[in-house]
Write an enzyme that holds these catalytic residues in place. Structure first.
Site, PDB file in Angstrom:
ATOM      1  N   SER A 156     -11.617  -1.299   2.245  1.00 14.24           N
ATOM      2  CA  SER A 156     -10.961  -1.836   3.426  1.00 14.24           C
ATOM      3  C   SER A 156     -10.400  -0.681   4.252  1.00 14.24           C
ATOM      4  O   SER A 156      -9.621   0.114   3.749  1.00 14.24           O
ATOM      5  CB  SER A 156      -9.818  -2.732   2.960  1.00 14.24           C
ATOM      6  OG  SER A 156      -9.723  -3.849   3.759  1.00 14.24           O
ATOM      7  N   GLU A 182      -5.869   2.311   6.305  1.00 11.42           N
ATOM      8  CA  GLU A 182      -5.492   2.281   4.894  1.00 11.42           C
ATOM      9  C   GLU A 182      -6.108   3.478   4.179  1.00 11.42           C
ATOM     10  O   GLU A 182      -5.596   3.957   3.174  1.00 11.42           O
ATOM     11  CB  GLU A 182      -5.998   0.980   4.255  1.00 11.42           C
ATOM     12  CG  GLU A 182      -5.578   0.769   2.834  1.00 11.42           C
ATOM     13  CD  GLU A 182      -5.941  -0.605   2.308  1.00 11.42           C
ATOM     14  OE1 GLU A 182      -6.443  -0.690   1.179  1.00 11.42           O
ATOM     15  OE2 GLU A 182      -5.720  -1.595   3.031  1.00 11.42           O
ATOM     16  N   ARG A 186       0.810  -1.217   0.000  1.00  9.94           N
ATOM     17  CA  ARG A 186       0.000   0.000   0.000  1.00  9.94           C
ATOM     18  C   ARG A 186       0.849   1.276   0.000  1.00  9.94           C
ATOM     19  O   ARG A 186       0.487   2.285   0.605  1.00  9.94           O
ATOM     20  CB  ARG A 186      -0.978   0.017   1.192  1.00  9.94           C
ATOM     21  CG  ARG A 186      -1.941  -1.171   1.202  1.00  9.94           C
ATOM     22  CD  ARG A 186      -2.821  -1.237  -0.041  1.00  9.94           C
ATOM     23  NE  ARG A 186      -3.646  -2.431  -0.030  1.00  9.94           N
ATOM     24  CZ  ARG A 186      -3.337  -3.559  -0.688  1.00  9.94           C
ATOM     25  NH1 ARG A 186      -2.237  -3.644  -1.406  1.00  9.94           N
ATOM     26  NH2 ARG A 186      -4.133  -4.598  -0.637  1.00  9.94           N
TER      27      ARG A 186
END
Length: 304
Positions: free
Chosen positions: A226, A296, A176
């Site tokens: 998410s 995230e 990420r």
């Protein structure tokens, strides 16, 4: 001053591509967020470079927006310039086993183009509700695949307005993250390298992933996908569920009962609701398991 700045953007882009005090709740999948001072819709690299020049000259902060799928915007909005790539810079072109696409192209569109050309390797990304630019920046992934597995290169703009083409190695893609994120660059376009495959098998795999996603994720509610990164050795959703937080609410924000890794907007959630819920979850999971969850989701604007 605001009118002068607006005039500069209008002369650069045309009035129809310059929005002032634009509600960001209309441009994020969370359906949350106050107004951006300026919301711009460029159509070319030249226009993007022109926007950056004005921002530098006027000392205006700016943010590059794709589909708004991994983003929480403050209730106070954003005191700066939002540059949306996805509406006008979304061309997708297939050349042999490579796909060349602009940053605003939706991943679902690229996956469909790959399927139609009998190219395999991009099936994992078909259900990710974002654009190519954001996917490169965050090294987006799902169901065992990541952008670093298929990316060949990306053309980016640095903070000085210089256009650079970077190989996948130079992009330094990690979990990420990427050089694009850490250096504050933004993506203009990218090349994806795939392999020839059987179209029926590709269709079947995409259908299977869609069914799995639909059955397990709360797609019927606005969310940013998410919410937390995967902690090493754990799954965020399971830690949250095992902490007794399934269905936990703060105002209009709720931990999904369908998948505890998702924070959903039940209809009237504020950014403050979401932030408080995230902090509560982090604290409770840490108290129970000694694992500190990291969001995230990206945050834009003033959350103080």
């Amino acid at each position: 001053m605001r009118q002068e700045i607006k005039n500069k953007f209008c002369s650069l882009l045309g009035e129809e591509k310059v929005l002032v005090h634009e509600p960001m709740s209309s441009h994020t999948t969370f359906r949350i967020g106050g107004a951006a001072d300026y919301f711009l819709l460029p159509e070319s690299v030249e226009e993007v470079k022109g926007i950056l020049a004005v921002c530098k000259e006027e000392e205006l902060p700016y943010f590059i927006l794709g589909n708004g799928s991994n983003l929480l915007v403050s209730d106070k909005g954003y005191q700066g310039v939002v540059i949306q790539m996805f509406r006008n810079m979304n061309e997708i072109r297939v050349e042999g086993t490579e796909i060349h696409a602009q940053a605003g192209a939706l991943l679902s569109g690229i996956a469909a183009a790959a399927k139609n050309a009998s190219l395999t390797g991009f099936e994992f990304a078909g259900g990710i509700p974002g654009t190519l630019g954001g996917a490169v920046m965050m090294n987006a992934g799902a169901y065992g695949g990541e952008m670093k597995d298929v990316l060949k290169s990306a053309t980016v703009v640095d903070g000085e307005g210089n256009v650079r083409k970077l190989s996948v190695e130079e992009l330094n893609l990690g979990y990420r993250t990427s050089l694009v994120k850490t250096a504050g660059y933004f993506v203009l376009e990218a090349e994806i390298s795939l392999e020839k495959g059987d179209q029926e098998e590709i269709k079947a795999q995409m259908k299977d992933l869609t069914q799995r996603r639909t059955s397990k994720q709360p797609l019927e509610y606005p969310s940013a996908g998410s919410t937390f990164k995967r902690p090493e050795g754990y799954f965020a959703g399971k830690l949250i569920m095992d902490s007794g937080l399934r269905g936990y609410r703060v105002g209009g924000a709720q931990i999904s009962e369908k998948h505890c890794g998702f924070v959903i907007n039940t209809g009237n959630a504020t950014a403050q609701d979401v932030c408080q819920l995230i902090e509560d979850v982090k604290r409770i999971v840490y108290e129970k398991f000694g694992v500190m969850l990291e969001p995230e989701v990206r945050f834009l604007g003033d959350f103080s």
